[in-house]
Design an enzyme around this catalytic site. Structure first.
Site, PDB file in Angstrom:
ATOM      1  N   LYS A   1     159.003   7.924  47.850  1.00 12.98           N
ATOM      2  CA  LYS A   1     157.753   7.910  48.603  1.00 12.98           C
ATOM      3  C   LYS A   1     156.722   8.857  47.988  1.00 12.98           C
ATOM      4  CE  LYS A   1     158.829   4.767  51.536  1.00 12.98           C
ATOM      5  NZ  LYS A   1     158.112   3.461  51.566  1.00 12.98           N
TER       6      LYS A   1
ATOM      7  N   TYR B   1     165.110   8.898  48.794  1.00 16.04           N
ATOM      8  CA  TYR B   1     164.049   8.220  49.535  1.00 16.04           C
ATOM      9  C   TYR B   1     162.759   9.026  49.472  1.00 16.04           C
ATOM     10  CZ  TYR B   1     161.426   6.416  53.531  1.00 16.04           C
ATOM     11  OH  TYR B   1     160.441   5.906  54.339  1.00 16.04           O
TER      12      TYR B   1
END
Length: 339
Positions: A219, A215
């Site tokens: 990002k 994750y």
């Protein structure tokens, strides 16, 4: 008057008596103090005082459309609602046809604008689905794109313990969906010489997050992608922003209660739309085309920039995620025993 002259003489005499290196250090310290004062004032002005670029520049109340992905819940739904209120027609993109229809109906009823819907599961989207989305977008004057759809891990986990399908879904949703939707909409914005692209980022993209490695990496991609694309299309009157976000009350964050650092979607989205074009808390972070507009997130981002020790925040995040995982596993154990 004489006392002032005497003070001036004393100061000048003191400076002359000091070795050169002391004078240099004094000048360097003064420069750094002035720099911090200037930066702090700039962040405060951008976050609390200065208005962002008006949404009218992107076609609000002129028949233009806003496209929002992940538009039926949380931050995405709030973007769709507030953009409709601002005078954009809204195309909502998400998985569930029923919630898409309900959200579209709510926007039409409240704000008297046109809406459209497109159902797609970005985790398993086929080439045919992306082609169909492109056909829906054909002919629409899109002034705003909000790449909001996102996915995180079910709970913090080391990479070796992360399910492969979870990693795949995170990359497909957070990276590939952003690329494909942006690629479909961008030519129209370039042609019209105006547009706003908001990529909803995360502090996890600025500070590496152990136990959320996949994750966090996606990002970080949004941050560098926004910086590169923003420079490419600046000449075409298009603003691209990576919206740096701490926690917000939502299903994705699994947080239900708001606080000073954790707003509900409504004030968070208002801050984003009212500060377009301003970096706010990210002004001196060294991340071009990144904005941290919500006030408490902005102050946190700026404070982290001033501290300037990423390894400190990485260790803190690692320990935090160890604790979150421990509590999540205990909860699963309790639920299993209760069955």
């Amino acid at each position: 008057m004489e006392s002032l002259i005497q003070v001036q003489d004393v100061v000048q005499r003191f400076i002359r008596e000091q070795p050169c290196w002391t004078t240099f250090l004094l000048a360097l310290g003064s420069f750094n103090a002035l720099r911090i004062i200037y930066q702090t004032l700039s962040v405060v002005l951008q976050t609390f005082v200065l208005p962002g670029t008006s949404l009218k520049r992107f076609g609000a109340k002129k028949g233009a459309w806003a496209v929002v992905t992940g538009a039926t819940d949380g931050i995405g739904k709030e973007f769709a609602m507030q953009l409709g209120k601002a005078g954009f027609n809204v195309l909502l993109v998400a998985r569930n046809p029923a919630t898409l229809a309900a959200t579209a109906g709510e926007i039409e009823q409240k704000y008297k604008v046109q809406t459209g819907t497109f159902s797609i599961d970005f985790a398993a989207a086929t080439e045919e689905k992306y082609t169909a989305l492109g056909e829906v977008l054909t002919g629409l004057d899109v002034g705003v794109l909000v790449n909001n759809v996102g996915k995180s891990h079910n709970m913090p986990a080391y990479l070796v313990d992360t399910p492969r399908d979870e990693m795949r879904d995170i990359v497909e949703i957070n990276v590939n969906a952003t690329l494909r939707v942006t690629y479909a909409i961008l030519p129209g914005m370039v042609k019209n010489k105006r547009g706003l692209i908001l990529n909803i980022g995360s502090f996890a993209g600025a500070i590496p997050s152990p136990m959320l490695a996949t994750y966090s990496g996606t990002k970080a991609f949004l941050s560098t992608f926004s910086s590169a694309l923003g420079e490419e299309v600046k000449k075409d009157g298009i603003i691209v922003e990576n919206v740096n976000t701490y926690f917000v009350v939502s299903k994705l964050s699994k947080i239900r209660k708001s606080s000073l650092l954790i707003p509900t979607p409504a004030p968070y989205v208002r801050s984003v739309l009212s500060k377009v074009g301003l970096a706010c808390g990210a002004a001196f972070s060294g991340r071009p085309n990144t904005s941290t507009p919500y006030w408490s997130h902005a102050l946190l981002d700026y404070a982290m920039t001033l501290v300037g020790i990423p390894s400190l925040f990485i260790r803190y995040t690692h320990n935090l995620h160890i604790d979150i995982r421990r509590r999540a596993l205990r909860k699963l154990e309790r639920e299993a025993k209760a069955q």
